[in-house]
Design a protein around this motif. Structure first.
Motif, PDB file in Angstrom:
ATOM      1  N   ASN A  74       3.286  15.485 -16.347  1.00  0.00           N
ATOM      2  CA  ASN A  74       4.169  15.146 -15.229  1.00  0.00           C
ATOM      3  C   ASN A  74       5.093  16.306 -14.868  1.00  0.00           C
ATOM      4  O   ASN A  74       5.513  16.450 -13.728  1.00  0.00           O
ATOM      5  CB  ASN A  74       5.015  13.913 -15.581  1.00  0.00           C
ATOM      6  N   ARG A  75       5.420  17.111 -15.879  1.00  0.00           N
ATOM      7  CA  ARG A  75       6.258  18.296 -15.675  1.00  0.00           C
ATOM      8  C   ARG A  75       5.524  19.466 -16.324  1.00  0.00           C
ATOM      9  O   ARG A  75       5.467  19.568 -17.549  1.00  0.00           O
ATOM     10  CB  ARG A  75       7.639  18.080 -16.301  1.00  0.00           C
ATOM     11  N   SER A 122       2.750  16.170  -9.960  1.00  0.00           N
ATOM     12  CA  SER A 122       3.493  16.732 -11.091  1.00  0.00           C
ATOM     13  C   SER A 122       4.504  17.771 -10.608  1.00  0.00           C
ATOM     14  O   SER A 122       4.268  18.485  -9.632  1.00  0.00           O
ATOM     15  CB  SER A 122       2.532  17.392 -12.077  1.00  0.00           C
ATOM     16  N   GLN A 123       5.622  17.857 -11.328  1.00  0.00           N
ATOM     17  CA  GLN A 123       6.616  18.889 -11.039  1.00  0.00           C
ATOM     18  C   GLN A 123       6.166  20.188 -11.706  1.00  0.00           C
ATOM     19  O   GLN A 123       5.770  20.198 -12.870  1.00  0.00           O
ATOM     20  CB  GLN A 123       7.986  18.476 -11.584  1.00  0.00           C
ATOM     21  N   VAL A 178       7.070  24.009 -12.995  1.00  0.00           N
ATOM     22  CA  VAL A 178       8.143  24.906 -13.424  1.00  0.00           C
ATOM     23  C   VAL A 178       7.502  26.257 -13.729  1.00  0.00           C
ATOM     24  O   VAL A 178       6.574  26.336 -14.537  1.00  0.00           O
ATOM     25  CB  VAL A 178       8.852  24.369 -14.686  1.00  0.00           C
ATOM     26  N   GLU A 221      10.715  20.701 -22.955  1.00  0.00           N
ATOM     27  CA  GLU A 221      11.229  20.957 -21.605  1.00  0.00           C
ATOM     28  C   GLU A 221      10.161  20.685 -20.552  1.00  0.00           C
ATOM     29  O   GLU A 221      10.472  20.384 -19.398  1.00  0.00           O
ATOM     30  CB  GLU A 221      11.717  22.403 -21.495  1.00  0.00           C
ATOM     31  N   VAL A 222       8.907  20.839 -20.935  1.00  0.00           N
ATOM     32  CA  VAL A 222       7.763  20.466 -20.100  1.00  0.00           C
ATOM     33  C   VAL A 222       6.792  19.708 -20.994  1.00  0.00           C
ATOM     34  O   VAL A 222       6.866  19.793 -22.228  1.00  0.00           O
ATOM     35  CB  VAL A 222       7.066  21.702 -19.478  1.00  0.00           C
ATOM     36  N   ASP A 223       5.881  18.954 -20.394  1.00  0.00           N
ATOM     37  CA  ASP A 223       4.910  18.235 -21.222  1.00  0.00           C
ATOM     38  C   ASP A 223       3.496  18.793 -21.088  1.00  0.00           C
ATOM     39  O   ASP A 223       2.538  18.246 -21.632  1.00  0.00           O
ATOM     40  CB  ASP A 223       4.927  16.732 -20.923  1.00  0.00           C
TER      41      ASP A 223
END
Length: 214
Positions: A69-70, A95-96, A98, A114-116
């Motif tokens: 999702n991130r 999904s976001q 980064v 911090e991210v998955d």
């Protein structure tokens, strides 16, 4: 003399390694200019409007451990970014993303929660390749203007050298790159990707996909 214009990434490593024995190869690093052989990611070759003649690396970039999702993605505007956005659209996901220019930092971000999910080189982390997820023909390739047999012979020699002498060739390649690279990432490359010289067939679907997201 075989004149080569190469992006200074993994696609260039076998050609650099080939110069350990073959001194009739002249390599310039970059994306501007003309040469007998132009080495780059498959995404970049399409972006540059160059014919993709051969696939040279498969399995270079991975989504680890899976689509999240991130997602931490290496370098905005890169081949990894283009393919990630194409993949998310194909799956119908929002999904976001980064971005970071440091693959090591992306791995830390995943470990720290911090991210998955991260999109990095397969020498950094295990995961699912874009060849598997998106059906791309390969990660890196070559456009050949001149002597195809000369290219095939030189590049195959470089692949063989990297496999036969991982440490020695990694040190040699590292010293000749215009960017700083950990030699372990070079020596480990043949263990985690497929290095090959594969003639392309119809790649029009891939070409259209890339043009949609660049």
């Amino acid at each position: 003399m075989l004149k080569v214009l190469a992006a200074p990434g993994p696609v260039s490593y076998p050609m650099i390694a080939a110069t350990m024995r073959n001194h009739d190869i002249l390599i310039d690093f970059g994306k501007e200019g003309k040469a007998d052989v132009i080495l780059d990611s498959t995404v970049s070759l399409v972006r540059r409007g160059l014919r993709l003649d051969y696939i040279t690396i498969k399995g270079l970039m991975v989504v680890s451990p899976d689509i999240g999702n991130r997602m931490g993605v290496w370098r905005k505007g890169s081949a990894a970014d283009v393919l990630t956005r194409a993949l998310l659209d194909k799956k119908g996901l929002k999904s976001q993303l980064v971005y970071s220019d440091d693959m090591g930092k992306l791995k830390e971000m995943l470990q720290n929660g911090e991210v998955d999910s991260i999109v990095v080189a397969s020498v950094i982390s295990k995961g699912k390749t874009f060849e598997e997820l998106l059906g791309i023909p390969g990660s890196c390739g070559v456009h050949v203007n001149g002597d195809r047999e000369g290219f095939i012979s030189a590049y195959q020699e470089g692949i063989d050298i990297m496999k036969q002498d991982p440490q020695g060739s990694a040190e040699y390649v590292m010293k000749r790159l215009p960017v700083q690279v950990n030699p372990k990432m070079i020596s480990d490359l043949p263990k985690v990707v497929t290095l090959l010289i594969e003639r392309t067939s119809d790649y029009s679907d891939f070409e259209q996909l890339v043009k949609r997201y660049i």
